[in-house]
Design an enzyme around this catalytic site. Structure first.
Site, PDB file in Angstrom:
ATOM      1  N   GLU A 256      -9.505   1.659 -27.558  1.00  0.00           N
ATOM      2  CA  GLU A 256      -9.270   0.232 -27.286  1.00  0.00           C
ATOM      3  C   GLU A 256      -9.205   0.083 -25.771  1.00  0.00           C
ATOM      4  OE1 GLU A 256      -5.743  -0.946 -29.399  1.00  0.00           O
ATOM      5  OE2 GLU A 256      -6.798  -0.910 -31.296  1.00  0.00           O
ATOM      6  N   CYS A 289      -5.138  -6.940 -21.503  1.00  0.00           N
ATOM      7  CA  CYS A 289      -6.540  -6.604 -21.756  1.00  0.00           C
ATOM      8  C   CYS A 289      -7.302  -7.763 -22.358  1.00  0.00           C
ATOM      9  CB  CYS A 289      -6.620  -5.396 -22.683  1.00  0.00           C
ATOM     10  SG  CYS A 289      -5.835  -5.689 -24.274  1.00  0.00           S
TER      11      CYS A 289
HETATM   12  P1  NAD Z   1      -5.616   4.500 -17.974  1.00  0.00           P
HETATM   13  O1  NAD Z   1      -6.868   4.760 -18.717  1.00  0.00           O
HETATM   14  O2  NAD Z   1      -5.545   4.895 -16.552  1.00  0.00           O
HETATM   15  O3  NAD Z   1      -4.380   5.231 -18.675  1.00  0.00           O
HETATM   16  C1  NAD Z   1      -4.055   5.014 -20.030  1.00  0.00           C
HETATM   17  C2  NAD Z   1      -3.357   6.238 -20.574  1.00  0.00           C
HETATM   18  O4  NAD Z   1      -4.273   7.326 -20.552  1.00  0.00           O
HETATM   19  C3  NAD Z   1      -2.142   6.687 -19.754  1.00  0.00           C
HETATM   20  O5  NAD Z   1      -1.128   7.096 -20.636  1.00  0.00           O
HETATM   21  C4  NAD Z   1      -2.686   7.864 -18.975  1.00  0.00           C
HETATM   22  O6  NAD Z   1      -1.699   8.793 -18.637  1.00  0.00           O
HETATM   23  C5  NAD Z   1      -3.654   8.456 -19.970  1.00  0.00           C
HETATM   24  N1  NAD Z   1      -4.697   9.304 -19.380  1.00  0.00           N
HETATM   25  C6  NAD Z   1      -5.269   9.204 -18.144  1.00  0.00           C
HETATM   26  N2  NAD Z   1      -6.174  10.180 -17.976  1.00  0.00           N
HETATM   27  C7  NAD Z   1      -6.189  10.919 -19.114  1.00  0.00           C
HETATM   28  C8  NAD Z   1      -6.934  12.042 -19.551  1.00  0.00           C
HETATM   29  N3  NAD Z   1      -7.829  12.649 -18.776  1.00  0.00           N
HETATM   30  N4  NAD Z   1      -6.689  12.516 -20.789  1.00  0.00           N
HETATM   31  C9  NAD Z   1      -5.799  11.916 -21.603  1.00  0.00           C
HETATM   32  N5  NAD Z   1      -5.050  10.862 -21.243  1.00  0.00           N
HETATM   33  C10 NAD Z   1      -5.250  10.354 -20.007  1.00  0.00           C
HETATM   34  O7  NAD Z   1      -5.300   2.951 -18.166  1.00  0.00           O
HETATM   35  P2  NAD Z   1      -4.122   2.117 -17.526  1.00  0.00           P
HETATM   36  O8  NAD Z   1      -4.466   1.804 -16.123  1.00  0.00           O
HETATM   37  O9  NAD Z   1      -2.826   2.773 -17.852  1.00  0.00           O
HETATM   38  O10 NAD Z   1      -4.183   0.789 -18.422  1.00  0.00           O
HETATM   39  C11 NAD Z   1      -4.953  -0.302 -18.118  1.00  0.00           C
HETATM   40  C12 NAD Z   1      -6.204  -0.323 -18.964  1.00  0.00           C
HETATM   41  O11 NAD Z   1      -5.861  -0.381 -20.353  1.00  0.00           O
HETATM   42  C13 NAD Z   1      -7.029  -1.565 -18.701  1.00  0.00           C
HETATM   43  O12 NAD Z   1      -8.387  -1.228 -18.630  1.00  0.00           O
HETATM   44  C14 NAD Z   1      -6.753  -2.432 -19.915  1.00  0.00           C
HETATM   45  O13 NAD Z   1      -7.738  -3.378 -20.204  1.00  0.00           O
HETATM   46  C15 NAD Z   1      -6.630  -1.403 -20.986  1.00  0.00           C
HETATM   47  N6  NAD Z   1      -5.929  -1.938 -22.159  1.00  0.00           N
HETATM   48  C16 NAD Z   1      -6.662  -2.173 -23.299  1.00  0.00           C
HETATM   49  C17 NAD Z   1      -6.033  -2.708 -24.426  1.00  0.00           C
HETATM   50  C18 NAD Z   1      -6.804  -2.960 -25.705  1.00  0.00           C
HETATM   51  O14 NAD Z   1      -6.148  -3.091 -26.730  1.00  0.00           O
HETATM   52  N7  NAD Z   1      -8.112  -3.024 -25.692  1.00  0.00           N
HETATM   53  C19 NAD Z   1      -4.667  -2.994 -24.378  1.00  0.00           C
HETATM   54  C20 NAD Z   1      -3.971  -2.758 -23.208  1.00  0.00           C
HETATM   55  C21 NAD Z   1      -4.617  -2.221 -22.099  1.00  0.00           C
END
Ligand code: NAD
Length: 491
Positions: A256, A289
């Site tokens: 997502e 998001c």
């Molecule tokens: P991010 O991708 O940087 O991090 C999300 C999570 O992934 C964190 O817990 C992070 O520690 C983890 N992560 C990072 N690198 C990883 C790896 N290599 N392996 C495994 N886990 C890893 O995102 P963010 O900046 O925390 O969140 C913002 C993003 O989330 C935006 O793009 C937003 O649109 C999206 N978002 C989407 C939804 C949806 O339902 N579609 C909902 C909320 C947020």
């Protein structure tokens, strides 16, 4: 090992992992800042290889008994889990408000009740999950939904409690055991979830929380061949990395991801209603998001719409999220506000015009003014890329086909909003390519309904039966109605 707790807004929160029903601390920690004032809230245990290993072992050991329990028995535990979340409602509200900057009022009235519902609803709906029959002339098909195994849940910082329970509810109800890796910029309400699970008596190993940074702890978890599913919410670059790591082991992922959703205002729209909803796009300082961030407004009503929305935006109460009257709070982290500021500065340098906002807000270092940019072109960075801050763009269109072309003209396809006369707006909405779209409304979500994006906004759907389809192994047990006679000519 010693359990460490920090006090956050009067609530004691463990900074340790929760593995196999125990608090476990780490020799390495990372610093946690509050988005409100950049105060250090504490040092959080980082998930090292040994913690990932212990969590996977624990979840695997707990799986046989949790998965073979009846859904009704699991529901007893999960209802107690939801009750324990409810008992701690005030703690969840205060902590997530301080840790993630979410509005206290929204936590109280929206997020915590929904978190409880996420657990209860899926526990209830898992009761009729098994053995859905299909009757044919030849056979009884007993279509089973068997739990898949150990599920890794990875969530972002913009709504950690809501998003974690949205995944935990169906995963646990279906009989899986779980490991949650909370976001490193806002991990504390996941730690409170562990307290709630513990108080509810969830068997040890059914829910594990391993804190840590994405590149270290998260990456280790999703690369492990012993896991059965990854449910991830976050950004596109991280999703690509996770899909590759999990794909190497053929582990299915639900992704997502981000959005750049259109907010369409047709010529026959109720402009006041559209403008009031438009101002909601600044909720959570735009760190949502599913917000409609690209305003596409019919050229004949654009001026009137902008004037109305400007009035709504002027009235937004910007401030401390712990104040119940605040409507727009801070941006999560210094790195994120720099990113937001960079987008705006580059857009202005490229010729965009500011209708309002454009710089940091005097309330504090982590606050950015609600911003609207116009005179932007479809190919511009500000139109194509997700800002994830209180920054919107406005473009005009001459007719429905141009609106739809602009709406569909990015790599994202998460959601959308369409304001207009209902039949007209519904018709336009149906032609926009996204995972969901709201007509003359915003944010209505039901747990029965599918949620997810297309194109770069994600793979798969969660919500209702879609969650169970993802978190289960679906098996068809075929029992013939007449005695079966083996034959090579039989199809
Ligand atoms: P991010 O991708 O940087 O991090 C999300 C999570 O992934 C964190 O817990 C992070 O520690 C983890 N992560 C990072 N690198 C990883 C790896 N290599 N392996 C495994 N886990 C890893 O995102 P963010 O900046 O925390 O969140 C913002 C993003 O989330 C935006 O793009 C937003 O649109 C999206 N978002 C989407 C939804 C949806 O339902 N579609 C909902 C909320 C947020």
């Amino acid at each position: 090992m010693r359990s460490s707790r920090i006090e956050v807004s009067g609530v004691l929160v463990s900074t340790d992992h929760y593995i196999d029903g125990q608090r476990v601390s780490s020799s390495e920690t990372f610093e946690l800042l509050s988005p409100i004032d950049q105060q250090v809230l504490g040092n959080i245990s980082e998930g090292l290889d040994e913690h990932v290993e212990a969590a996977i072992r624990s979840a695997n050991s707990a799986f046989p008994s949790w998965s073979s329990m009846s859904a009704a028995d699991r529901k007893v535990y999960l209802d107690r889990f939801a009750d324990e979340i409810g008992k701690r409602s005030d703690e969840f509200c205060r902590v997530e408000s301080t840790d993630a900057g979410l509005l206290l009022s929204r936590m109280r009235h929206g997020v915590v009740p929904r978190a409880m519902l996420n657990i209860r609803w899926f526990a209830e709906h898992a009761l009729d999950l098994q053995n859905r029959p299909i009757e044919t002339e030849q056979a009884h098909h007993r279509v089973r939904h068997d739990p898949a195994g150990v599920v890794v849940i990875i969530t972002p910082w913009n709504s950690p409690l809501l998003l974690s329970t949205w995944k935990l509810g169906p995963a646990l109800a279906a009989g899986n055991t779980c490991i949650v890796k909370p976001p490193e910029w806002a991990p504390l309400t996941c730690s409170l979830l562990a307290d709630a699970a513990d108080a509810a008596g969830l068997p040890q190993g059914v829910l594990n929380i391993v804190q840590g940074t994405g590149g270290k702890t998260g990456a280790k978890l999703v690369s492990d061949p012993r896991i059965a599913r990854v449910s991830f919410t976050g950004s596109v670059p991280t999703a690509k990395w996770i899909a590759q790591a999990a794909g190497a082991n053929l582990v299915p992922c639900s992704l997502e991801l981000g959005g750049k959703s259109p907010f369409i205002v047709l010529e026959d729209a109720d402009l006041d209603g559209a403008a009031a909803t438009g101002a909601l796009m600044y909720r959570n300082a735009g760190q949502v998001c599913l917000a409609g961030t690209r305003f596409l407004v019919h050229e004949r009503v654009a001026e009137a719409f902008v004037a109305r929305m400007r009035e709504h935006v002027k009235q937004l109460a910007i401030g401390d999220p712990r104040d119940e009257s605040t409507e727009v709070g801070p941006i999560i982290h210094p790195r994120q506000i720099e990113r937001v500021e960079g987008f705006v500065q580059r857009a202005v340098a490229a010729g965009a015009e500011l209708l309002w906002g454009g710089s940091r807000h005097p309330f504090g270092a982590q606050y950015f003014q609600p911003t609207m940019l116009t005179n932007v072109k479809q190919g511009d960075e500000i139109v194509q890329n997700e800002v994830f801050g209180p920054v919107l763009t406005l473009q005009t269109f001459a007719d429905d086909s141009e609106a739809i072309e602009l709406a569909n003209g990015t790599d994202y396809g998460l959601g959308g909003v369409c304001y207009g006369e209902t039949a007209h707006a519904t018709d336009v909405a149906e032609r926009v390519r996204t995972g969901f779209i709201w007509v003359n409304s915003f944010g209505i979500r039901d747990l029965n309904a599918p949620f997810g994006g297309i194109k770069r906004s994600g793979i798969g759907r969660e919500g209702g039966d879609w969650s169970f389809e993802f978190f289960c192994d679906v098996k068809d047990v075929v029992v013939p109605k007449k005695p079966f006679r083996a034959s090579f000519s039989h199809r």
